[in-house]
Design a protein around this motif. Structure first.
Motif, PDB file in Angstrom:
ATOM      1  N   TYR A   1      -6.044  -4.849  16.216  1.00 15.40           N
ATOM      2  CA  TYR A   1      -7.028  -3.784  16.380  1.00 15.40           C
ATOM      3  C   TYR A   1      -7.866  -4.016  17.633  1.00 15.40           C
ATOM      4  CZ  TYR A   1      -5.937  -1.746  11.847  1.00 15.40           C
ATOM      5  OH  TYR A   1      -5.290  -1.118  10.811  1.00 15.40           O
ATOM      6  N   ASP A   2      -8.262  -5.268  17.866  1.00 19.89           N
ATOM      7  CA  ASP A   2      -8.963  -5.604  19.101  1.00 19.89           C
ATOM      8  C   ASP A   2      -8.073  -5.318  20.310  1.00 19.89           C
ATOM      9  OD1 ASP A   2     -10.983  -6.686  17.453  1.00 19.89           O
ATOM     10  OD2 ASP A   2     -10.111  -8.697  17.570  1.00 19.89           O
ATOM     11  N   ALA A   3      -6.790  -5.695  20.183  1.00 22.57           N
ATOM     12  CA  ALA A   3      -5.852  -5.561  21.296  1.00 22.57           C
ATOM     13  C   ALA A   3      -5.690  -4.100  21.725  1.00 22.57           C
ATOM     14  CB  ALA A   3      -4.498  -6.155  20.918  1.00 22.57           C
ATOM     15  N   VAL A   4      -5.681  -3.196  20.757  1.00 26.36           N
ATOM     16  CA  VAL A   4      -5.565  -1.776  21.090  1.00 26.36           C
ATOM     17  C   VAL A   4      -6.814  -1.291  21.826  1.00 26.36           C
ATOM     18  CG1 VAL A   4      -5.404   0.547  20.106  1.00 26.36           C
ATOM     19  CG2 VAL A   4      -3.891  -1.256  19.280  1.00 26.36           C
ATOM     20  N   GLU A   5      -7.981  -1.802  21.446  1.00 25.72           N
ATOM     21  CA  GLU A   5      -9.205  -1.467  22.184  1.00 25.72           C
ATOM     22  C   GLU A   5      -9.140  -2.016  23.612  1.00 25.72           C
ATOM     23  OE1 GLU A   5     -11.683   0.503  20.987  1.00 25.72           O
ATOM     24  OE2 GLU A   5     -10.385   0.744  19.217  1.00 25.72           O
ATOM     25  N   ILE A   6      -8.650  -3.232  23.757  1.00 22.79           N
ATOM     26  CA  ILE A   6      -8.493  -3.828  25.086  1.00 22.79           C
ATOM     27  C   ILE A   6      -7.518  -2.998  25.918  1.00 22.79           C
ATOM     28  CG2 ILE A   6      -7.619  -5.852  26.320  1.00 22.79           C
ATOM     29  CD1 ILE A   6      -8.668  -7.552  23.951  1.00 22.79           C
TER      30      ILE A   6
ATOM     31  N   PHE B   1     -13.566  -5.798  29.742  1.00 23.70           N
ATOM     32  CA  PHE B   1     -12.284  -5.110  29.843  1.00 23.70           C
ATOM     33  C   PHE B   1     -12.447  -3.687  30.361  1.00 23.70           C
ATOM     34  CE2 PHE B   1     -11.659  -8.405  26.579  1.00 23.70           C
ATOM     35  CZ  PHE B   1     -10.797  -9.203  27.321  1.00 23.70           C
ATOM     36  N   LYS B   2     -13.540  -3.038  29.993  1.00 24.08           N
ATOM     37  CA  LYS B   2     -13.806  -1.716  30.565  1.00 24.08           C
ATOM     38  C   LYS B   2     -14.084  -1.839  32.058  1.00 24.08           C
ATOM     39  CE  LYS B   2     -16.246   2.603  29.762  1.00 24.08           C
ATOM     40  NZ  LYS B   2     -16.352   2.908  31.205  1.00 24.08           N
TER      41      LYS B   2
ATOM     42  N   ASP C   1      -5.304 -15.102  27.064  1.00 19.58           N
ATOM     43  CA  ASP C   1      -5.807 -15.440  25.726  1.00 19.58           C
ATOM     44  C   ASP C   1      -7.268 -15.007  25.687  1.00 19.58           C
ATOM     45  OD1 ASP C   1      -6.025 -16.431  23.200  1.00 19.58           O
ATOM     46  OD2 ASP C   1      -5.540 -18.507  23.710  1.00 19.58           O
ATOM     47  N   THR C   2      -7.610 -14.168  24.738  1.00 19.24           N
ATOM     48  CA  THR C   2      -8.961 -13.628  24.768  1.00 19.24           C
ATOM     49  C   THR C   2      -9.402 -13.095  23.416  1.00 19.24           C
ATOM     50  OG1 THR C   2     -10.434 -12.076  25.923  1.00 19.24           O
ATOM     51  CG2 THR C   2      -8.222 -11.290  25.417  1.00 19.24           C
ATOM     52  N   GLY C   3     -10.701 -13.150  23.195  1.00 17.69           N
ATOM     53  CA  GLY C   3     -11.315 -12.416  22.112  1.00 17.69           C
ATOM     54  C   GLY C   3     -11.895 -11.122  22.633  1.00 17.69           C
ATOM     55  N   TYR C   4     -12.417 -10.297  21.715  1.00 18.67           N
ATOM     56  CA  TYR C   4     -13.004  -9.008  22.097  1.00 18.67           C
ATOM     57  C   TYR C   4     -14.422  -8.865  21.561  1.00 18.67           C
ATOM     58  CZ  TYR C   4     -13.198  -3.942  22.922  1.00 18.67           C
ATOM     59  OH  TYR C   4     -13.544  -2.679  23.357  1.00 18.67           O
ATOM     60  N   ARG C   5     -14.635  -9.373  20.327  1.00 18.69           N
ATOM     61  CA  ARG C   5     -15.961  -9.325  19.712  1.00 18.69           C
ATOM     62  C   ARG C   5     -15.990 -10.347  18.577  1.00 18.69           C
ATOM     63  NH1 ARG C   5     -16.176  -4.706  15.270  1.00 18.69           N
ATOM     64  NH2 ARG C   5     -14.167  -5.152  14.350  1.00 18.69           N
ATOM     65  N   ALA C   6     -17.147 -10.922  18.350  1.00 22.64           N
ATOM     66  CA  ALA C   6     -17.314 -11.912  17.281  1.00 22.64           C
ATOM     67  C   ALA C   6     -17.599 -11.184  15.975  1.00 22.64           C
ATOM     68  CB  ALA C   6     -18.452 -12.867  17.628  1.00 22.64           C
ATOM     69  N   VAL C   7     -16.750 -11.427  14.979  1.00 22.52           N
ATOM     70  CA  VAL C   7     -16.852 -10.749  13.688  1.00 22.52           C
ATOM     71  C   VAL C   7     -17.469 -11.701  12.664  1.00 22.52           C
ATOM     72  CG1 VAL C   7     -15.525  -9.657  11.834  1.00 22.52           C
ATOM     73  CG2 VAL C   7     -14.848  -9.320  14.222  1.00 22.52           C
TER      74      VAL C   7
ATOM     75  N   LYS D   1      -4.230   4.345  13.953  1.00 24.03           N
ATOM     76  CA  LYS D   1      -5.654   4.589  13.707  1.00 24.03           C
ATOM     77  C   LYS D   1      -6.355   5.065  14.982  1.00 24.03           C
ATOM     78  CE  LYS D   1      -9.793   2.548  11.654  1.00 24.03           C
ATOM     79  NZ  LYS D   1     -10.359   1.393  10.918  1.00 24.03           N
ATOM     80  N   LYS D   2      -5.886   4.605  16.130  1.00 20.20           N
ATOM     81  CA  LYS D   2      -6.461   4.996  17.416  1.00 20.20           C
ATOM     82  C   LYS D   2      -5.917   6.350  17.880  1.00 20.20           C
ATOM     83  CE  LYS D   2      -8.955   3.673  21.074  1.00 20.20           C
ATOM     84  NZ  LYS D   2     -10.402   3.413  21.035  1.00 20.20           N
ATOM     85  N   GLY D   3      -4.958   6.905  17.134  1.00 17.11           N
ATOM     86  CA  GLY D   3      -4.367   8.178  17.525  1.00 17.11           C
ATOM     87  C   GLY D   3      -3.293   8.057  18.584  1.00 17.11           C
ATOM     88  N   LEU D   4      -2.685   6.869  18.688  1.00 15.34           N
ATOM     89  CA  LEU D   4      -1.637   6.620  19.674  1.00 15.34           C
ATOM     90  C   LEU D   4      -0.289   6.485  18.987  1.00 15.34           C
ATOM     91  CD1 LEU D   4      -3.544   3.943  21.799  1.00 15.34           C
ATOM     92  CD2 LEU D   4      -3.066   6.305  22.484  1.00 15.34           C
ATOM     93  N   PRO D   5       0.814   6.775  19.669  1.00 14.71           N
ATOM     94  CA  PRO D   5       2.145   6.572  19.084  1.00 14.71           C
ATOM     95  C   PRO D   5       2.360   5.107  18.740  1.00 14.71           C
ATOM     96  CG  PRO D   5       2.267   7.863  21.111  1.00 14.71           C
ATOM     97  CD  PRO D   5       0.877   7.334  21.036  1.00 14.71           C
ATOM     98  N   ASP D   6       2.991   4.837  17.600  1.00 14.61           N
ATOM     99  CA  ASP D   6       3.189   3.439  17.207  1.00 14.61           C
ATOM    100  C   ASP D   6       4.454   2.832  17.801  1.00 14.61           C
ATOM    101  OD1 ASP D   6       5.206   4.519  15.642  1.00 14.61           O
ATOM    102  OD2 ASP D   6       4.239   4.093  13.729  1.00 14.61           O
ATOM    103  N   THR D   7       5.190   3.594  18.594  1.00 13.61           N
ATOM    104  CA  THR D   7       6.304   3.053  19.375  1.00 13.61           C
ATOM    105  C   THR D   7       6.274   3.684  20.761  1.00 13.61           C
ATOM    106  OG1 THR D   7       7.820   4.760  18.554  1.00 13.61           O
ATOM    107  CG2 THR D   7       7.812   2.645  17.391  1.00 13.61           C
TER     108      THR D   7
END
Length: 391
Positions: free
Chosen positions: A328-333, A294-295, A265-271, A370-376
């Motif tokens: 969107y955060d999850a894809v960055e993670i 995460f990096k 369970d995690t956040g990535y950035r405070a919006v 949006k990240k340029g990755l396959p959606d499946t």
């Protein structure tokens, strides 16, 4: 079926860690130098003001501006899981979603790991109030045939259940529990003795040795795994007076050449507060601080064959974003941690926040495109009870 004894050996200095790991900046120490609490050390997190909860959740709900999501069926399909018949049934990594953050992972080495098991109707300290399931567990916790390790991300009730822990310990008395710092005391109070608590960037070798090896039993080989406690951005509490007294973690398991990262369970950035309809991942908001953790995980411990990454419980963003990732955060993670494949967790079970039930998987596809990755086929979601296999 052979039984296995377990050996836990700490392995400091074997795996790489980031340069700032020794700082222990997530520790809060008392006057005597002892660790008394934990904190998120980066500007990607800020604490949540209780008055904000009143303004952004309670008042809008009372006035009808926001409403609880519709949980009327059909929502997420649920089917009985099909666990492997024996430890050596498959040469592939296999993951089965059991609801919310709970995954059962079968490693080709024979290792069987259960993450964040909560099988109760409510994720609450009370059986008569609190968030109630809108999708049922696909099985009972005592129907899981083999459990060698149970990994707990943190102490919140949707990730740690007293009843599930006690049931597991009774059904699988040799199972070993891995938890964050400060949480072993809780487990020992429940009667669970097989528990190891760990700090961020600590690693142990977990070895299962057969006690009654039968030459005809292919499952009686020694099984080895590396278990690593790693950072994430969250909080902890089980009551009113123990906030942040135990550590929240993500975890990595490496066994038989297969590596799994569990985000817990995690956040990535405070919006901050964003005008309605505005994208908080647009150019305007790209300068918001993101956690570097995460990096660091990807650089020091990746790549991973599979990531189990949270995608739900994120609305309203101004309140939830410091501690809960949206898709969107999850894809960055996913990208930061260098996961080759991923499955979404932390959705589809309880209404903890205000996004619609099926919004997380829909938004995940948008975020991947949006990240340029396959959606499946890259970062997917499962039905509850469904298993996915990975080479």
């Amino acid at each position: 079926m052979s039984t296995h004894s377990t050996t836990i050996t700490k392995t400091p200095g074997v795996l790489p860690v980031p340069d700032d790991a020794a700082d222990k900046s997530h520790h809060v120490r008392g006057s005597n130098g002892e660790v008394v609490k934990f904190r998120n050390p980066h500007p990607s997190y800020h604490g949540v003001d209780p008055w904000m909860a009143v303004r952004k959740i309670l008042i809008p709900q009372f006035t009808g501006k926001i409403k609880l999501p519709d949980t009327t069926p059909p929502t997420v399909p649920v089917s009985p899981p099909n666990f492997l018949a024996s430890r050596k049934s498959s040469s592939k990594l296999r993951a089965t979603w059991l609801g919310h953050a709970c995954y059962y992972v079968e490693f080709p080495s024979g290792l069987r790991v259960l993450f964040d098991p909560v099988f109760e109707d409510r994720c609450s300290p009370f059986s008569f109030m609190g968030p109630k399931r809108f999708t049922q567990p696909p099985c009972k916790v005592d129907e899981i045939p083999l459990v060698d390790a149970v990994v707990i991300s943190h102490s919140h009730y949707d990730h740690l259940s007293h009843t599930s822990v006690v049931t597991l310990a009774k059904k699988h008395p040799r199972a070993h529990f891995f938890v964050g710092m400060g949480l072993a005391k809780w487990f020992k109070s429940t009667g669970v003795k097989n528990v190891t608590e760990m700090d961020w960037w600590e690693d142990v070798e977990f070895k299962l040795t057969p006690e009654d090896k039968d030459p005809g039993d292919a499952a009686a080989d020694e099984i080895k795994a590396t278990v690593s406690a790693l950072p994430c951005q969250h909080t902890s509490a089980r009551g009113l007076f123990d906030r942040d007294c135990t550590l929240w973690c993500s975890w990595a398991i490496n066994s038989g050449g297969k590596k799994v990262w569990f985000g817990g369970d995690t956040g990535y950035r405070a919006v901050p507060e964003v005008p309605e309809g505005e994208d908080d991942w647009s150019e305007k908001y790209l300068s918001l601080p993101k956690t570097p953790q995460f990096k660091q995980i990807g650089d020091c411990r990746g790549p991973f064959h599979l990531g189990l990454i949270p995608i739900g419980a994120y609305s309203p963003r101004i309140f939830m974003s410091p501690m809960h990732a949206n898709p969107y955060d999850a894809v960055e993670i996913f990208a930061d941690t260098k996961c080759e494949k991923a499955l979404g967790i932390h959705w589809g079970t309880w209404t903890l926040t205000y996004e619609e039930v099926m919004e997380p998987p829909q938004m995940l596809k948008e975020a991947l495109r949006k990240k340029g990755l396959p959606d499946t086929g890259t970062f997917d979601v499962c039905d509850i009870g469904e298993s996915r296999e990975f080479e």
